[in-house]
Structure formats: C-alpha cells, structure tokens
Design a protein around this motif. Structure first.
Motif, PDB file in Angstrom:
ATOM      1  N   SER A  88       3.129   5.582  -9.481  1.00 30.15           N
ATOM      2  CA  SER A  88       3.928   6.118 -10.583  1.00 30.15           C
ATOM      3  C   SER A  88       3.519   7.545 -10.883  1.00 30.15           C
ATOM      4  N   CYS A 103       9.385   4.006 -11.559  1.00 35.53           N
ATOM      5  CA  CYS A 103       9.215   5.452 -11.376  1.00 35.53           C
ATOM      6  C   CYS A 103      10.276   6.030 -10.441  1.00 35.53           C
ATOM      7  N   ASP A 104      10.801   7.184 -10.815  1.00 32.89           N
ATOM      8  CA  ASP A 104      11.881   7.811 -10.059  1.00 32.89           C
ATOM      9  C   ASP A 104      11.381   8.810  -9.018  1.00 32.89           C
ATOM     10  N   SER A 124      10.883   2.173  -6.592  1.00 36.03           N
ATOM     11  CA  SER A 124       9.777   3.117  -6.684  1.00 36.03           C
ATOM     12  C   SER A 124       8.803   2.867  -5.537  1.00 36.03           C
TER      13      SER A 124
END
Length: 389
Positions: A88, A103-104, A124
């Motif tokens: 992340s 998380c992107d 992610s």
C-alpha cells in the motif's frame, strides 16, 4: 539467494535466484527470519489462480531484519519488522481512508492486467501472489524487497520472538477483520465455516469481542483447536450443518456467519461436486458450498462476513435468500496496516496467542514438503513456518 519458486501446478522448488535490490527511494530490503505457508498459497499451488509464471517467488507471510533502506524509508538497518501482505502506498484515495488493500498505486501493471475487466477495478499489489497483483517477489526466500516501507512494516520489540508476531503479516489481522466485519455485539451467536488458520483466528477474535462461536469443519485436530478457543463445534461429515445450527439457536439461526473457507470448499453436496468438476477442467474458478450454506443458515437480518478468497464467477448462488432475508455482507482483502499496532499490543499483553496454531517448523529447503503436506494432510499440518537460515 535461495527462494521457493512456482514451476507449475503442485510443483514448487527451492532454487538460487538473484538477490533483490533497492529500486525506489521508499524501498527496504529485509533478511527474512521467518515465513509461513498460507491457505491462500494453496490456491496458487493447486493452479486455480491465473497469472503465475515459472520461476515466480511465492510467499506473503514473512518477517525479518532490515538490511538496507532507500533514502525515503522510515526504517533503520537492524530493526525487526513484520511486513503486511498487502502492498500500500499510503497516499492514494483508498489508503487515506485506511482501506489499504484497495491501494490504487501499488500494482504497476494494474491497468494492463485482467482484474480491471474482471472486477470493475484493478486489484492492488500483494507479495508473491501472481502477476495479477503486481508480480512482486514473495517472502519465502532469504531476502525480499519491500516497496513503500514507510507505510507497511511494523517494528517489533526484540522481546517478542518471531512465532508470536509472524502472523501479523496476514492471518491474524484477517481473522480480526473477519470478526469485525461480522458486526459482533456482546452475546451474539457467530458461526464460522472453516477452522483453518484464518478461521481459527476469526474464532479467537470473535470470542474476544464477546460472541458465542460455533465452528464448522471436518478435521478432528482443527475442531479440537476450535474447542480450545471456546467454540462449540459441528463436524459437517457427521451432522447436517443447517439442522444443527437451527437446533443450537432455537430455530432463529446465527446472528452472523463467517465464510473462512473460500474458493476450495470441501464437502459432498451436489453443488460442491459440480463446482469441483468445473474447477478441475478450468471451466470455473470457485467452489462456493460453504458460502451458500452460510447464507442459508444466517438469521433474517443477520450479517455475512467473507474473508475466504474467491477469484472468479460462482453459479447456483442463493441471491434470493441474501435479498429476502435482508442480510448485510462485508468482504475484501485485509486492510492489514489498519490493525497491526493494536494487535501487536494485544499480543504483547498476552491477550492474543498465535503460537497454538503452529504444527511444523521447517527449513526453507524443505518448503516443497511443507506445501505437499499442508495441502494433503490438513488435519495434522495446521500451520507451517519456514526458516530461511
């Protein structure tokens, strides 16, 4: 260095591979002191998760000592850390909401891989879990590169040995989040499908939260471990689960149900036999018997928590029951970083024990034997810890 590599279905080998290196300023390099085989690793071992390439390094439960850091890492050489399996960035829309497993920015191939089309949004990054989740090398190795090391790893006091804290990497926070997602209130009855590692930690967590817990499995040793945690048990090979749960709850059903089984459910129900055949021939990815049964068992207005991993499409799904009974469902990969500090405190104070789960400790070189037995002898091999050195 030496590392466990995936070579094909039921074929994992310890090989010599290049040492990892610092790539980005927020990276750290960890010398792995303990790593473990997770139930989710068996999905890779069984060949039901796509996106693996021969030579990929497996493992997402690990901890160790910091040996090198990038200039923007907040870690220091020599620190002992446990590393979350979720990678992340800490700065995107989702991380700022503490939804760390969404998380992107951690999956560098997300926009090119199949998960965006399959799930509507890309997954992610995860350690050692195929190129669908970024193709990151895993921690069943002597060393591992940890991206975003200023966000993920939690520093462990030297007074706590590895066995007590290793499972902060995945299965302990996963079990805790599963219980939290069940919306437990004091005195609730919670039924947990699956007494594997995540299921047992979900049971332990639910008990701490004040629930009466009913555990469902068919392995005698795993059921005994559930009893030792204070759960009542049902052996699904000996008893009708739905009938037993109705009897044990006065005909109402459990207030909350937790599916800690996921895509490789056991059982000889017609639905599961059909799912197993489709999974074998590659026509379907998931066996959902436990999930279907949990939905049918849950009381009206109850809650369904689903930490068990599913990867594709599931048919024969009791959508009508889900809707007509007014169930609330919460799922997802674990937001590990949200829970580690609190769980580390509970471990240090003796409220949570993790060592009861460990059945075998092996050197890394024996990891293939560990995988084979963890897959085929789940009654006796409840959790395998690997030591690279």
């Amino acid at each position: 260095m030496r590392a466990l590599t995936w070579q094909g279905k039921h074929d994992v080998r310890v090989e010599t591979v290049p040492d990892p290196e610092i790539v980005n300023p927020r990276d750290a390099l960890i010398e792995v002191t303990s790593t473990a085989i997770c139930g989710s690793d068996l999905h890779l071992y069984d060949g039901v998760i796509p996106g693996l390439l021969a030579g990929d390094i497996l493992g997402h439960e690990f901890m160790g000592r910091v040996v090198d850091v990038g200039p923007d890492s907040t870690l220091r050489k020599g620190q002992r850390v446990v590393v979350p399996f979720t990678i992340s960035c800490g700065r995107c829309y989702f991380c700022e909401k503490h939804q760390f497993s969404a998380c992107d920015n951690s999956n560098p191939v997300a926009k090119q891989d199949m998960t965006e089309g399959l799930y509507g949004h890309a997954m992610s990054g995860l350690f050692g879990y195929s190129h669908l989740t970024g193709g990151y090398a895993g921690g069943q190795a002597e060393y591992v590169r940890v991206p975003f090391s200023d966000i993920g790893p939690i520093v462990v006091p030297d007074g706590l040995e590895d066995d007590k804290v290793l499972f902060l990497s995945d299965i302990l926070p996963t079990g805790w989040m599963a219980a939290e997602n069940a919306g437990i209130e004091e005195g609730d009855t919670v039924a947990v499908w699956g007494c594997g590692p995540v299921g047992l930690f979900a049971i332990q967590s639910a008990r701490i939260m004040g629930a009466r817990v009913i555990a469902i499995d068919h392995y005698p040793r795993r059921l005994e471990l559930a009893r030792q945690l204070g759960a009542e048990v049902i052996d699904f090979e000996q008893t009708s689960v739905l009938e037993a749960l109705m009897d044990m709850t006065g005909g109402i059903g459990p207030d909350a149900v937790i599916d800690a089984v996921g895509m490789e459910s056991h059982g000889f129900g017609v639905d599961n036999v059909m799912d197993a055949v489709k999974q074998k021939v590659g026509f379907g990815a998931d066996r959902g018997h436990a999930l279907r049964e949990a939905i049918l068992a849950c009381r009206k207005g109850g809650r369904l928590s689903m930490p068990g991993v599913y990867g594709g499409f599931l048919d024969k799904f009791p959508l009508g029951a889900l809707m007509e009974k007014g169930l609330t469902i919460r799922t997802g990969q674990t937001h590990v970083q949200r829970y580690t500090a609190d769980l580390l405190r509970r471990i240090g104070e003796g409220e949570i024990d993790t060592t009861f789960l460990i059945s075998h400790r092996l050197p890394l070189e024996e990891a293939p034997r560990g995988y084979a037995n963890f897959s085929d002898n789940q009654n006796d091999w409840t959790k395998v810890v690997l030591k690279p050195r």
